[in-house]
Design an enzyme around this catalytic site. Structure first.
Site, PDB file in Angstrom:
ATOM      1  N   ILE A  78     -13.526  10.771 -10.762  1.00  8.93           N
ATOM      2  CA  ILE A  78     -12.253  11.015 -11.462  1.00  8.93           C
ATOM      3  C   ILE A  78     -11.952   9.920 -12.496  1.00  8.93           C
ATOM      4  O   ILE A  78     -11.009  10.039 -13.268  1.00  8.93           O
ATOM      5  CB  ILE A  78     -11.057  11.155 -10.480  1.00  8.93           C
ATOM      6  CG1 ILE A  78     -10.978   9.967  -9.519  1.00  8.93           C
ATOM      7  CG2 ILE A  78     -11.139  12.476  -9.724  1.00  8.93           C
ATOM      8  CD1 ILE A  78      -9.715   9.941  -8.677  1.00  8.93           C
ATOM      9  N   TYR A 125      -3.520   0.595  -0.564  1.00  3.33           N
ATOM     10  CA  TYR A 125      -3.429   2.064  -0.533  1.00  3.33           C
ATOM     11  C   TYR A 125      -1.964   2.525  -0.548  1.00  3.33           C
ATOM     12  O   TYR A 125      -1.594   3.430  -1.309  1.00  3.33           O
ATOM     13  CB  TYR A 125      -4.149   2.542   0.732  1.00  3.33           C
ATOM     14  CG  TYR A 125      -3.999   4.010   1.071  1.00  3.33           C
ATOM     15  CD1 TYR A 125      -4.694   4.983   0.365  1.00  3.33           C
ATOM     16  CD2 TYR A 125      -3.188   4.409   2.129  1.00  3.33           C
ATOM     17  CE1 TYR A 125      -4.577   6.323   0.705  1.00  3.33           C
ATOM     18  CE2 TYR A 125      -3.067   5.744   2.478  1.00  3.33           C
ATOM     19  CZ  TYR A 125      -3.762   6.699   1.765  1.00  3.33           C
ATOM     20  OH  TYR A 125      -3.639   8.019   2.104  1.00  3.33           O
TER      21      TYR A 125
HETATM   22  N1  SER Z   1      -4.561   8.337   7.244  1.00  4.83           N
HETATM   23  C1  SER Z   1      -4.349   7.416   6.172  1.00  4.83           C
HETATM   24  C2  SER Z   1      -4.957   6.101   6.451  1.00  4.83           C
HETATM   25  O1  SER Z   1      -5.068   5.784   7.600  1.00  4.83           O
HETATM   26  C3  SER Z   1      -2.892   7.220   5.936  1.00  4.83           C
HETATM   27  O2  SER Z   1      -2.496   8.119   4.984  1.00  4.83           O
HETATM   28  O3  SER Z   1      -5.263   5.406   5.551  1.00  4.83           O
END
Ligand code: SER
Length: 342
Positions: A55, A154
């Site tokens: 991407i 994240y």
């Molecule tokens: N399941 C994801 C993670 O553990 C959280 O959005 O990074």
């Protein structure tokens, strides 16, 4: 004539698997699947086209604009929370710049089509950040606008991309004379930990739930990386797919916000262990908390409030705790790892 398709990025990931199978079963959707990894053989016949690519490759995305009429984008590609901590800057590029590229593509498509392209964006409980365990336990069901101080790359990326989605929906090039025609229809969902019977997650921090279950079914020993009292909200994969499809279908007028919490059940690692042990008595599960991953999970809410999704677009999970394990996860996982006898 350009071909009308639905674009799915991160098609080979966990949500991609569930979404592609579901969309294909409806029959009338042509899927353009994109993933940096090869697509599972089982998914290929279900897609109109599969492109293996990145991407971050803007030339590739430009070619997609030229060739396809994309009416909806499910932008699933992302580097999850644990993996992102090993290479935060790379994760930022994929999670933020990648999303920006897709938002830009959606704007171009909207211009060509003279209608707003729908942009479905899976966000996460990682967008939240509670300062300590005590606050987490006192916070109860967290609402969309509370505790938005994520501690992971994240989580920061997800939260920021939600803001980008709002910008591209409502304010993109707001000084241009014809700015009205350039917007997209962004719809974000903050998912809890997801558990699938078909795939095993990679690189997440809620992974201890699904990992415990899949290891128990294969008979492999498993050391759970969080304490038994650790609590998170979870959801079975078919409900995650249902939420994405339902939000995609919802009339714009009924939506009062751009990002919604959805959840199903909330439980501790100890409770998961008990359920798994009951189904697979031979399972060898121990608890060996990893302090840093534990700290990440401790900063995520023990439960989230999905009232807005319920009110605005009729969200309601099909699988509560009991149904998720008894009717979906345990039977499907058992079947998945059973060697057929001849
Ligand atoms: N399941 C994801 C993670 O553990 C959280 O959005 O990074």
């Amino acid at each position: 004539m350009r071909k009308e398709v639905v674009l799915i990025t991160g098609a080979n990931g966990e949500i991609g698997h569930g979404l592609i199978k579901h969309l294909a079963s409806q029959g009338d959707t042509r899927i353009l699947a994109l993933d940096v990894m090869p697509l599972d053989e089982s998914l290929r016949p279900l897609c109109q086209t599969f492109i293996q690519g990145d991407i971050l490759d803007t030339m590739l995305l430009g070619r997609l604009v030229a060739e396809y009429e994309i009416r909806t984008i499910y932008h699933l590609a992302s580097i999850l929370s644990t993996k992102a901590e090993y290479q935060p800057e790379t994760a930022h590029r994929v999670n933020v710049e990648g999303t920006l590229n897709l938002l830009r593509l959606a704007v171009e498509q909207s211009q060509w089509q003279g209608r707003q392209v729908r942009f479905l964006y899976p966000s996460s409980i990682a967008a939240y950040g509670l300062p300590d365990l005590n606050t987490k336990m006192l916070a109860g069901k967290v609402k969309e606008n509370d505790w938005l101080q994520p501690t992971t790359m994240y989580g920061c990326n997800k939260l920021y991309c939600e803001h980008l989605g709002r910008y591209y929906s409502l304010y993109y090039r707001q000084l241009a004379v014809d700015c009205e025609t350039h917007t997209i229809d962004f719809r974000g969902i903050r998912f809890p930990g997801l558990i699938s019977a078909d795939t095993v997650p990679t690189g997440g921090t809620s992974d201890y739930g699904p990992e415990m279950l899949h290891h128990a079914a294969t008979g492999e020993p498993y050391a759970c990386f969080v304490r038994p009292d650790t609590q998170l909200p979870f959801m079975a994969m078919p409900d995650a797919v249902k939420a994405l499809l339902q939000l995609e279908q919802a009339p714009r007028e009924s939506l009062t916000q751009l990002v919604y919490n959805v959840t199903s059940f909330s439980l501790t690692a100890k409770q998961i262990h008990e359920i798994v042990k009951k189904a697979f008595p031979e399972a060898q599960i121990t608890f060996k908390p990893h302090l840093c991953r534990q700290a990440i999970v401790d900063s995520w809410p023990a439960d989230i409030d999905d009232t807005a999704a319920r009110n605005d677009w009729g969200w309601s999970p099909d699988y509560d705790l009991e149904r998720a394990f008894e009717e979906y996860l345990i039977p499907s996982i058992r079947k998945r790892y059973t060697v057929p006898s001849h």
